[in-house]
Design a protein around this motif. Sequence first.
Motif, PDB file in Angstrom:
ATOM      1  N   THR A  32       0.841  -1.198   0.000  1.00  0.00           N
ATOM      2  CA  THR A  32       0.000   0.000   0.000  1.00  0.00           C
ATOM      3  C   THR A  32       0.876   1.248   0.000  1.00  0.00           C
ATOM      4  OG1 THR A  32      -0.134   0.072   2.414  1.00  0.00           O
ATOM      5  CG2 THR A  32      -1.859  -1.168   1.254  1.00  0.00           C
ATOM      6  N   ALA A  33       0.261   2.384  -0.327  1.00  0.00           N
ATOM      7  CA  ALA A  33       0.964   3.667  -0.295  1.00  0.00           C
ATOM      8  C   ALA A  33      -0.067   4.774  -0.129  1.00  0.00           C
ATOM      9  CB  ALA A  33       1.768   3.894  -1.573  1.00  0.00           C
ATOM     10  N   VAL A  34       0.323   5.844   0.542  1.00  0.00           N
ATOM     11  CA  VAL A  34      -0.494   7.051   0.646  1.00  0.00           C
ATOM     12  C   VAL A  34       0.366   8.235   0.246  1.00  0.00           C
ATOM     13  CG1 VAL A  34      -2.039   6.134   2.413  1.00  0.00           C
ATOM     14  CG2 VAL A  34       0.080   7.292   3.101  1.00  0.00           C
ATOM     15  N   ALA A  94      -1.080  12.908 -11.396  1.00  0.00           N
ATOM     16  CA  ALA A  94       0.164  12.965 -10.631  1.00  0.00           C
ATOM     17  C   ALA A  94       0.102  12.078  -9.395  1.00  0.00           C
ATOM     18  CB  ALA A  94       0.460  14.417 -10.231  1.00  0.00           C
ATOM     19  N   LEU A  95      -0.994  12.173  -8.636  1.00  0.00           N
ATOM     20  CA  LEU A  95      -1.094  11.408  -7.392  1.00  0.00           C
ATOM     21  C   LEU A  95      -1.255   9.920  -7.660  1.00  0.00           C
ATOM     22  CD1 LEU A  95      -3.394  13.670  -5.153  1.00  0.00           C
ATOM     23  CD2 LEU A  95      -0.898  13.622  -5.295  1.00  0.00           C
ATOM     24  N   MET A  99       1.485   7.404  -6.152  1.00  0.00           N
ATOM     25  CA  MET A  99       1.060   6.408  -5.162  1.00  0.00           C
ATOM     26  C   MET A  99       1.064   5.011  -5.745  1.00  0.00           C
ATOM     27  SD  MET A  99      -2.205   7.892  -3.066  1.00  0.00           S
ATOM     28  CE  MET A  99      -3.194   8.059  -4.549  1.00  0.00           C
ATOM     29  N   GLY A 100       0.536   4.895  -6.962  1.00  0.00           N
ATOM     30  CA  GLY A 100       0.421   3.579  -7.579  1.00  0.00           C
ATOM     31  C   GLY A 100       1.764   2.917  -7.771  1.00  0.00           C
ATOM     32  N   ALA A 101       2.753   3.690  -8.198  1.00  0.00           N
ATOM     33  CA  ALA A 101       4.087   3.129  -8.407  1.00  0.00           C
ATOM     34  C   ALA A 101       4.670   2.618  -7.096  1.00  0.00           C
ATOM     35  CB  ALA A 101       4.998   4.185  -9.028  1.00  0.00           C
ATOM     36  N   ASP A 209      -6.855   9.752   0.219  1.00  0.00           N
ATOM     37  CA  ASP A 209      -6.024   9.289  -0.893  1.00  0.00           C
ATOM     38  C   ASP A 209      -5.253   8.033  -0.499  1.00  0.00           C
ATOM     39  OD1 ASP A 209      -6.864  11.519  -2.266  1.00  0.00           O
ATOM     40  OD2 ASP A 209      -5.052  12.685  -1.868  1.00  0.00           O
ATOM     41  N   GLY A 210      -5.226   7.056  -1.391  1.00  0.00           N
ATOM     42  CA  GLY A 210      -4.467   5.843  -1.117  1.00  0.00           C
ATOM     43  C   GLY A 210      -4.398   4.936  -2.328  1.00  0.00           C
TER      44      GLY A 210
END
Length: 376
Positions: A32-34, A94-95, A99-101, A209-210
């Motif tokens: 996961t990433a935020v 951009a986000l 985040m996805g990467a 956002d996540g």
Amino acid sequence: MTTALDLPEEIGDLSRTAGALPAITRIVGVGTAVTGPRISQPELLDVLGVEDPRVRSVFLNSAIERRNLTLPPVDEDGNRRPEPQGDLLDKHTALAVEMGARALEACLKDTGATLSDLRHLCCVTSTGFLTPGLSALIIRELGIDRHCGRVDIVGMGCNAGLNALDVVAGWSAAHPGELAVVLCAEACSAAYALDGTMRTAVVNSLFGDGAAALALRADGADAGTVDVPRGPRVLKFDRVLITEAIGAMRYDWDRDLDRFSFFLDPEIPYVVGAHAELVVDRLLAGTGLRRADIGHWLVHSGGKKVIDAVVINLGLTRYDVRHTSGVLRDHGNVSSASFLFSYERLAAEDVARPGEYGVLMTMGPGSTIETALVQW
């Protein structure tokens, strides 16, 4: 290639059950990433200058403590004004890519794999529209093999993570030994409307956002080429589209604001709750399993009332939805990625034992409830 699932005799052969997969596809990693500042509900109310006691009550009684959000910049007067739709689309791009990467890289690390091992990427987002899709941008950003298979699922909403899992589990079953990833990247900051109305207050109080990624691999002759953990098997899917409530959750054009805007009907928790039993019972039909046999529940963090409705209608305990509630508390509703944040927490707990069953459940526009049955 068709392989019967290796289940206890009393459970029956799920490979003959409607919705079951023809080969044993496993979840083998998660990440996961935020992004953006982490902000509490009281801080957000102050930043946005919200004084209406009704709106403040919506925020402060949401069971959310903090979220990650990228808010509009402060103007020369010290105010944060609504962003035009073009700027919001740029923010989403951009986000979602950033985040996805990071979520994808975290997932591959958890899997014990590298970018060169990836053979199929399915990207999910509902907080912005991109052509080419997010999958193409992620492949370019990370330098993934340009021959990697890819699919983009856009606009299905909070339930879409399980729609993607269904598709990718089928791809994995048809390509034993090859690594596939579902990536959900939701830049909810790019879908906010700051207009002070109660309609948008409900949305603005809820989403964060996540991004989250889930790696899948079907058992096969080449499955041992990468050292991966033995995660749960994906056994079966079922769903219900509640057509009479098709407009209860929607993201459509607001002519007054000249931009897209979310709408959530206040009756959504009750609509979801009323249909939760139906779809779970369909999911378990023909398996010999009862709800009491399910040891792990990973439910979408749709909101406090939604979680309560699912708990009541399915006869669950607060312990059953501890990760669902914990993700809501710490991240808000991160749309299609929410249930994967919960899965990551369950995996970190290391409490699931071989042979135990789990149910994954997501809800979203349509109105839709998606479910999946897994076994460790």
